[in-house]
Scaffold this active site. Structure first.
Site, PDB file in Angstrom:
ATOM      1  N   ASN A   9      74.800  23.865  16.983  1.00  0.00           N
ATOM      2  CA  ASN A   9      75.730  23.034  16.207  1.00  0.00           C
ATOM      3  C   ASN A   9      76.870  23.958  15.780  1.00  0.00           C
ATOM      4  O   ASN A   9      76.701  24.777  14.886  1.00  0.00           O
ATOM      5  CB  ASN A   9      75.012  22.457  14.980  1.00  0.00           C
ATOM      6  CG  ASN A   9      75.985  21.755  14.041  1.00  0.00           C
ATOM      7  OD1 ASN A   9      77.114  21.462  14.407  1.00  0.00           O
ATOM      8  ND2 ASN A   9      75.544  21.498  12.811  1.00  0.00           N
ATOM      9  N   TRP A  10      77.985  23.797  16.451  1.00  0.00           N
ATOM     10  CA  TRP A  10      79.117  24.701  16.165  1.00  0.00           C
ATOM     11  C   TRP A  10      79.790  24.382  14.844  1.00  0.00           C
ATOM     12  O   TRP A  10      80.636  25.143  14.374  1.00  0.00           O
ATOM     13  CB  TRP A  10      80.162  24.588  17.277  1.00  0.00           C
ATOM     14  CG  TRP A  10      79.789  25.221  18.568  1.00  0.00           C
ATOM     15  CD1 TRP A  10      78.547  25.714  18.939  1.00  0.00           C
ATOM     16  CD2 TRP A  10      80.655  25.463  19.685  1.00  0.00           C
ATOM     17  NE1 TRP A  10      78.616  26.228  20.215  1.00  0.00           N
ATOM     18  CE2 TRP A  10      79.892  26.076  20.695  1.00  0.00           C
ATOM     19  CE3 TRP A  10      81.997  25.198  19.934  1.00  0.00           C
ATOM     20  CZ2 TRP A  10      80.430  26.444  21.933  1.00  0.00           C
ATOM     21  CZ3 TRP A  10      82.543  25.556  21.163  1.00  0.00           C
ATOM     22  CH2 TRP A  10      81.767  26.182  22.147  1.00  0.00           C
ATOM     23  N   HIS A  95      73.219  14.748   9.800  1.00  0.00           N
ATOM     24  CA  HIS A  95      73.199  16.158   9.378  1.00  0.00           C
ATOM     25  C   HIS A  95      73.406  16.203   7.861  1.00  0.00           C
ATOM     26  O   HIS A  95      74.174  15.411   7.305  1.00  0.00           O
ATOM     27  CB  HIS A  95      74.307  16.929  10.104  1.00  0.00           C
ATOM     28  CG  HIS A  95      74.189  18.412   9.910  1.00  0.00           C
ATOM     29  ND1 HIS A  95      74.620  19.037   8.775  1.00  0.00           N
ATOM     30  CD2 HIS A  95      73.657  19.375  10.696  1.00  0.00           C
ATOM     31  CE1 HIS A  95      74.362  20.344   8.865  1.00  0.00           C
ATOM     32  NE2 HIS A  95      73.784  20.572  10.032  1.00  0.00           N
ATOM     33  N   SER A 212      69.005  28.444   9.377  1.00  0.00           N
ATOM     34  CA  SER A 212      69.036  29.907   9.497  1.00  0.00           C
ATOM     35  C   SER A 212      68.108  30.458  10.583  1.00  0.00           C
ATOM     36  O   SER A 212      67.494  31.507  10.402  1.00  0.00           O
ATOM     37  CB  SER A 212      68.762  30.558   8.138  1.00  0.00           C
ATOM     38  OG  SER A 212      69.774  30.177   7.210  1.00  0.00           O
ATOM     39  N   GLY A 234      74.994  28.784  12.602  1.00  0.00           N
ATOM     40  CA  GLY A 234      75.728  30.049  12.676  1.00  0.00           C
ATOM     41  C   GLY A 234      75.401  30.882  13.907  1.00  0.00           C
ATOM     42  O   GLY A 234      76.307  31.415  14.578  1.00  0.00           O
TER      43      GLY A 234
HETATM   44  C1  PEP Z   1      72.926  23.559  11.158  1.00  0.00           C
HETATM   45  O1  PEP Z   1      74.138  23.581  11.073  1.00  0.00           O
HETATM   46  O2  PEP Z   1      72.369  22.530  11.548  1.00  0.00           O
HETATM   47  C2  PEP Z   1      72.178  24.770  10.831  1.00  0.00           C
HETATM   48  C3  PEP Z   1      70.882  24.743  10.928  1.00  0.00           C
HETATM   49  O3  PEP Z   1      72.918  25.856  10.432  1.00  0.00           O
HETATM   50  P1  PEP Z   1      72.395  27.381  10.270  1.00  0.00           P
HETATM   51  O4  PEP Z   1      71.590  27.695  11.520  1.00  0.00           O
HETATM   52  O5  PEP Z   1      73.633  28.193  10.183  1.00  0.00           O
HETATM   53  O6  PEP Z   1      71.542  27.424   9.062  1.00  0.00           O
END
Ligand code: PEP
Length: 251
Positions: A9-10, A95, A212, A234
């Protein structure tokens, strides 16, 4: 055996030259995997670029949001039919950033999920609790409610061609990953919740973990019995990180 996936997910990141370098690397890496499906959900303006860079590769692409409406006077909105025209296979719905920052509620998420299905794409339905909800001991109640409204809207036929993502809000973009045991407990709850409606559906539904995920923790998370891969924010913007996560999803 359930489908395994690594979906990037950019969010609202990227620019044409950086995207191209990243997409090319993802396309090559996807070709080297044996079972995991790799996809990137990019901002709307980059869908054509993703389509052009990934067509012919094993990597898929998708969007991060969609309108619940088919067409009409909805300035600034993008319909599922439009996404389909750009070859999207997946669309994220619900989301937590959409829920928290843009006021999407369970009913809107259910309508958006139905719109994605009617256009022949696969919704990735996101559910997850906030830190306050976890601390209040109502995680299951929250994710059950979120999933229940979508399930009532699209029924078993829709669920059979959908994907679920458990994303604890407190773990998204915070660097605070759920432990593999915490993730497994909620995934098992969600599978059990689906099983009360349809056991075959529960057994086959891919449930992704998001929050994360990094190269360093992916294998342990994806090694849990009910975790079928990840939704990655990320780390999906860094080719080497994302590719290592895709490889972890591949097992
Ligand atoms: C997301 O954007 O769905 C996500 C899980 O972000 P991150 O991996 O940065 O926590």
């Amino acid at each position: 055996m359930r489908q395994r996936l690594a979906v990037g997910n950019w969010k609202m990141h990227g620019n044409l030259p950086d995207n191209l370098a990243l997409l090319d690397k993802v396309a090559v890496a996807a070709g080297g995997l044996s079972r995991a499906v790799v996809a990137v959900c990019v901002p709307f303006p980059y869908l054509a670029q993703a389509q052009s860079a990934l067509t012919g590769s094993k990597a898929a692409w998708g969007a991060q949001n969609v309108s619940q409406h088919r067409k009409g006077a909805f300035t600034g909105e993008v319909s599922a039919g439009m996404l389909r025209e750009f070859g999207c296979r997946y669309v994220l719905v619900g989301h937590s950033e959409r829920r928290q920052l843009f006021g999407e509620n369970d009913a809107t998420v259910a309508l958006k999920t139905a719109a994605v299905l009617s256009a022949g794409m696969t919704p990735i339905v996101c559910v997850g609790e906030t830190l306050a909800e976890r601390e209040a001991g109502i995680t299951e109640e929250v994710v059950g409610r979120q999933l229940g409204v979508v399930a009532d809207g699209i029924r078993a036929e829709g669920l059979q061609v959908s994907i679920l993502a458990y994303e604890p809000v407190w773990a998204i973009g915070t660097g605070k990953t759920a432990t593999p045991q915490q993730a497994q407990a909620v995934h098992a709850y969600l599978r059990d919740f689906l099983g009360r409606r349809d056991t075959a559906l529960a057994a086959s539904m891919p449930i992704l973990y998001g929050g994360s995920v990094k190269a360093a923790n992916a294998a342990e998370l994806f090694g849990m019995r009910d975790v079928d891969g990840g939704l990655i924010g990320g780390a999906a913007l860094v080719a080497e990180e994302f590719i290592a996560i895709c490889q972890a999803a591949d097992g």
